[in-house]
Structure formats: structure tokens, C-alpha cells
Design an enzyme around this catalytic site. Structure first.
Site, short mmCIF file in Angstrom:
data_model
loop_
_atom_site.label_atom_id
_atom_site.label_comp_id
_atom_site.label_asym_id
_atom_site.label_seq_id
_atom_site.Cartn_x
_atom_site.Cartn_y
_atom_site.Cartn_z
N SER A 208 0.84 -1.19 0.00
CA SER A 208 0.00 0.00 0.00
C SER A 208 0.88 1.25 0.00
O SER A 208 1.73 1.40 -0.88
CB SER A 208 -0.95 -0.04 1.20
OG SER A 208 -1.95 0.95 1.09
N ASP A 442 -7.54 -5.52 -6.53
CA ASP A 442 -7.31 -4.42 -5.59
C ASP A 442 -8.35 -3.34 -5.87
O ASP A 442 -8.45 -2.83 -6.99
CB ASP A 442 -5.90 -3.86 -5.79
CG ASP A 442 -5.50 -2.84 -4.74
OD1 ASP A 442 -6.38 -2.12 -4.23
OD2 ASP A 442 -4.30 -2.75 -4.43
N HIS A 483 -6.74 -5.73 -1.66
CA HIS A 483 -5.64 -4.86 -1.30
C HIS A 483 -4.75 -5.48 -0.23
O HIS A 483 -5.22 -5.78 0.88
CB HIS A 483 -6.19 -3.51 -0.81
CG HIS A 483 -5.15 -2.48 -0.58
ND1 HIS A 483 -4.29 -2.07 -1.57
CD2 HIS A 483 -4.80 -1.79 0.53
CE1 HIS A 483 -3.46 -1.16 -1.09
NE2 HIS A 483 -3.74 -0.98 0.19
#
Length: 550
Positions: A208, A442, A483
Site C-alpha cells: 500500500s 485491488d 488490497h
């Protein structure tokens, strides 16, 4: 008992006592060596704490939703914990700022001459335990500290996960990139002081925002790291924030109202709607990799169109209304201005859309119209107003964001923050490697976007030569993964071992061996882009040997 037996027992006892004495001396030496780091000089900073930590089980990272850290507990070795701070000051907004960091150092006899920087997540603002955990939720691979690495982590230059640090110029710079360089220097100096040697190999690993930081490390500090691992990187973060606003406006436009006439974002698409979408993607594309198994390995060739499931003769449980199909196309098509010019990127249709991790970002779960809990609204909107927009606009309503006029306000921060550099020949010329992992499903950072960056970098750094590009940069797309892990995906992988072999033994990874809780018995390769895993038509469908990267 004869004399010889007695002497042998005495000799064994003395050896045991000697071993205990040696261990006691070594322990005392390590404790003392750790304590001495308290007096180490740090440029523009200070060491605030040292502590010798005995071996034991790791603690679960409370911020793992943002860092991608696994929930698995690991046995950690004894080590020296050092905490410090850099650039303590009062900001232009009157708040106190400082870059807090920690370094964990295995004892000298267990150090493998390796150093790794553990990336953060979200807007940072927290100091995670510097364990070097693989930043993918499903990974069961050993963390770096347990492998004998010295590990560092940091808070990104501010405390608190709210985005109000964006009101201060220097805090913006530290979060964007500057804190990485400062902590790298401080941590490596601590490593040198503790071991009387610099690390032979230096790595950076994160997911991230931590993945963005990994890419920033290679792009803006190209001589500091030998290898970086960027998982689901928020490398184009400023434009992803625009996309989050686009999604929220689009989904609110079709959200049903509660009994007081207030729209409930979470209900814009129901779980049944998302399952219908997933099932349709599987029906269209699952078998393209040679096997119908719930995984769309051939995401590249998947030409799914949500119009295929649009109701033709009124609503029913087996189709979607034209209103919902239009909204889905708008979300997956990515934000555009009134002339149709893309402002971010498109998103691939994949199976992870019906997973909780996808809903959590774009829709949320809250049935209270006044308190939407989608991460796009809770995290994304605040970051847009305080950090990405210049000047900050704390009172701005994201629902009024104008995709013709307001996008210009994110360009300034984007130029500082986004890891979009595509000319990286300094990093490459000294042997630097980059390994990127991206979940195809994602919901916050588009798999199409990192693919396009990869291809542009191939042109600008490797002169359009795919072989030259793959000599230093490899991209791995994990179908179904949301994610930083989760979703209907094989998200139990070990990129750190792959990176070690690549940097230290020149063994480039053709695939990552993958498994995952979503498919308990399955073991399959995740192939280097643009190859995909194809079932060879015979053999155990759960065996990695039954697949080939093609």
C-alpha cells in the site's frame, strides 16, 4: 562406577557448566552492547530508548489492515530494540512533529549481514514493530527479523493516522519521501555501530503506502538499496484519491434511500449484485487458463462486459438493472473529465469484487446514512482535502469535487508524493532489483495502472527491451487478490526469499509459488508478467507441477 566412567561424567558436567558460563557472558555482552547505543549520535536527532528483547512470539500488528502484515505469530530471536527520533520541531500549524523510528538488531552471532526497511501504510502516523513481516495478509513466510535481518520502521514524520499533517509543509515533504532518506541513514549508522560493519545487502519492503515508499526508495535513493519489494503499491496516490472520489460520487448516485430519504452508500450494490458480477466473470473467463477452478489466471485475455448481465425485460435476481450496469462501468472505467480524458486508470474485471475487502473500500457496510464507513470516504476523502489538495481544503465537500476544475489542485502534492518516475538507470546500473506484486482485484490501486507504469518504465529505463527490463524489474499479478491480500486468491507467497535469491545469487524468479486459505489444497505459480499460469491438461489440479507459465 569405575574411575573412567566417573571422569567422563565430571568432564561432561564441566563442559555443560562451561557452556552455561559462555552463554551467560555472551548474553551480558549483548545486553551491554545494546545499552551502549543509547549514547549514539544521530544527525538532527537522538536515540530515545534501547532495550534487549529476549526470544519469543511476535505480536500481531494492530495496523495490519494498512501495512498488509500477516496475522500469523512467529518465533522471533533475541534482539536489541532501538528507538529514536529525528527533526523534532513545532510545525507551521502549531503541532509538534518528529520522525520516530525503531531498529531491531538480532544478536551479532545471528545477524546475516542484511538490512531491511519495513514500509508503513495508509497515511502512516504510527510506529509498527520493525519485524520485517511479509506485507501480504495471507503470507506465512518468516519475517525478516527471524531470518537474521536488521529491520527498521518509521512513522512517516507525524503521529496520528488522520491526514491533518497535510497542513504543514515540512510534514508533507517528510511523508512524501524525505523521512525515508533520513531514517535510512540513521538506521544504517545504528547497524554499523552495533555490528561494527555495514550491511552487505539492503532491502525495502512494503504494501500500500509502504509499497509506494518502496518504489520511492528505489527512485529517489537509488544508491541505498539493492532490492525493493512493492506490494499493491499506492505509487500514483494523488490520482487514486481522485478515483476514490469518482467512485463515491458514482455509487451514491444509484444508492437507495433510507426511510428518511437519505442515501445509504453501502446499499448501492448488494452482496447479491457483486456475487452475480463475480459469477459472470468466472463464467466468461475462468476456463481460459485451461481449468475451471474459481481463479481467472488469464486476466489479460478476459473480455468481460457487464452489459452481458443487464436485465433485458425488467429486474430479476439473475441480472442487474441498467442503472447499476452503468455505474459499474463508470467505476471500472476510472475517472474522466467532461471530455472523456482519463484522470486515473481503468480496473480489470476479476473475481475479488464480491469479497469483503472490495466492499470495504468502495461501499462499506454501514446502514447508517450519516456514517458511511467505506474506506474511500473515511480515509480517502480526508486525505484528499488535507494532503492532496493544495492548498488544503478542510471544509470542502468531496461530493462537489469537479473533475474538470479541481484535479489541478492535486498536481502539486502528486509531484512530491507519487512514485511515478520511469527513468531509473542509476538504480539499475548498480544492480538494483525491483519485485512488484499486485492484486488484480485491488479496489483502491488499479492493477491496470501499475501495469502501465511497468510498460512505460520498460521504455524509459530499459529502452523497450523486455528482456532487459526483466533483468531488474519483475511484476507479479495475483488474480482475485484484494488490497494487500485476501479475496478469493492464492495470497500466501514469499517474495523476500525470491528477492534474496535474485540479488545475492542472481536467480531471477520466473514465478512465485502460491497457496492460500481461499483454496486450501491448491498450490500454483504466480507467473512473471506478462506470462500467466496455465493448467497443462493432466495431473493433479492442486499441484504446482501441473501448471506452466505461458
Amino acid at each position: 562406577m569405575n574411575l573412567l566412567e566417573n571422569k567422563a561424567k565430571i568432564s561432561t558436567a564441566l563442559a555443560f557448566i562451561g557452556t552455561l558460563a559462555h552463554a551467560s557472558i555472551a548474553l551480558a555482552d549483548n545486553v551491554d552492547r545494546c545499552a551502549q547505543l543509547k549514547d549514539l549520535s544521530i544527525q538532527n536527532g537522538t536515540v530515545t530508548e534501547t532495550q534487549y528483547v529476549g526470544k519469543g512470539l511476535s505480536q500481531q500488528d494492530p495496523n495490519r489492515m494498512f501495512t498488509g502484515a500477516s496475522s500469523t505469530q512467529f518465533e522471533l530471536p533475541a534482539h536489541c530494540l532501538v528507538r529514536g527520533e529525528i527533526d523534532k520541531r513545532t510545525g507551521a500549524d502549531g503541532k509538534e512533529y518528529k520522525i520516530r523510528f525503531e531498529v531491531r538488531l538480532p544478536t551479532p552471532e545471528h545477524w546475516q549481514n542484511r538490512f531491511i526497511f519495513q514500509g508503513g501504510g495508509g497515511t502512516d502516523g504510527f510506529l509498527a514493530n520493525a519485524l520485517g513481516t511479509i506485507p501480504i495478509h495471507g503470507s506465512t513466510a518468516l519475517p525478516a527479523l527471524a531470518r537474521g535481518y536488521a529491520v527498521t520502521s518509521m512513522n512517516g514524520g507525524h503521529d496520528g493516522m488522520d491526514p491533518t499533517f497535510g497542513l504543514d509543509q515540512k510534514a508533507r515533504l517528510d511523508y512524501a519521501y524525505a523521512a525515508i532518506g533520513k531514517v535510512t541513514q540513521a538506521a544504517k549508522n545504528i547497524v554499523k555501530a552495533y555490528y561494527d560493519a555495514r550491511p552487505q545487502h539492503s532491502y525495502f519492503m512494503g504494501c500500500s503506502n509502504g509499497g509506494r515508499e518502496a518504489m520511492i526508495a528505489a527512485q529517489r535513493y537509488p544508491t541505498e538499496f539493492d532490492g525493493v519489494i512493492a506490494s499493491n503499491p499506492g505509487f500514483h496516490l494523488s490520482r487514486a484519491a481522485v478515483a476514490e472520489t469518482w467512485d463515491t460520487q458514482t455509487l451514491y448516485s444509484i444508492a437507495p434511500a433510507d426511510n428518511q430519504g437519505r442515501k445509504v452508500l453501502a446499499n448501492a450494490l448488494t452482496n447479491n449484485d457483486l456475487k452475480l458480477l463475480t459469477d459472470a466473470v468466472l463464467e466468461k473467463c475462468d476456463v481460459r487458463d485451461g481449468l475451471k477452478d474459481g481463479i481467472v489466471n488469464d486476466y489479460i485475455g478476459c473480455d468481460f462486459d457487464p452489459s452481458d448481465i443487464q436485465c433485458k425485460n425488467g429486474d430479476s435476481s439473475a441480472c442487474l438493472s441498467s442503472e447499476k450496469v452503468t455505474a459499474i462501468k463508470a467505476v471500472f472505467g476510472g475517472p474522466k473529465d467532461s471530455q472523456g480524458k482519463p484522470l486515473y486508470n481503468s480496473w480489470p474485471y476479476d473475481t475479488g469484487v464480491s469479497a469483503p475487502g472490495w466492499r470495504m473500500w468502495k461501499l462499506g457496510f454501514s446502514q447508517d446514512a450519516t456514517k458511511p464507513d467505506a474506506f474511500n470516504t473515511v480515509l480517502g476523502a480526508g486525505s484528499l482535502l488535507f494532503y492532496f489538495m493544495t492548498p488544503p481544503q478542510p471544509g470542502f465537500n468531496p461530493m462537489m469535487f469537479d473533475f474538470d476544475k479541481d484535479v489541478d489542485q492535486v498536481r502539486e502534492t502528486g509531484s512530491l508524493n507519487d512514485a511515478t518516475m520511469t527513468m531509473m538507470n542509476s538504480y539499475v546500473s548498480r544492480g538494483g532489483k525491483m519485485l512488484i506484486i499486485q492484486g488484480v482485484s485491488d479496489p483502491v490501486f488499479s492493477a491496470d495502472d501499475i501495469r502501465d507504469w511497468y510498460l512505460k518504465t520498460e521504455q524509459n529505463t530499459s529502452h523497450g527491451d523486455n528482456t532487459a527490463m526483466r533483468n531488474w524489474n519483475r511484476l507479479f499479478m495475483i488474480p482475485g487478490m484484494n488490497h494487500c491480500g485476501d479475496g478469493p486468491a492464492l495470497d500466501d507467497v514469499d517474495p523476500l526469499t525470491a528477492m534474496e535469491k535474485w540479488v545475492e545469487k542472481n536467480q531471477a524468479p520466473e514465478f512465485l509459488a502460491a497457496k492460500g486459505k481461499a483454496f486450501p489444497d491448491k498450490h500454483q505459480p504466480i507467473c512473471v508478467y506478462p506470462k500467466i499460469a496455465k493448467y497443462q491438461g493432466n495431473g493433479d489440479i492442486n499441484s504446482i507441477d501441473s501448471y506452466k507459465c505461458e
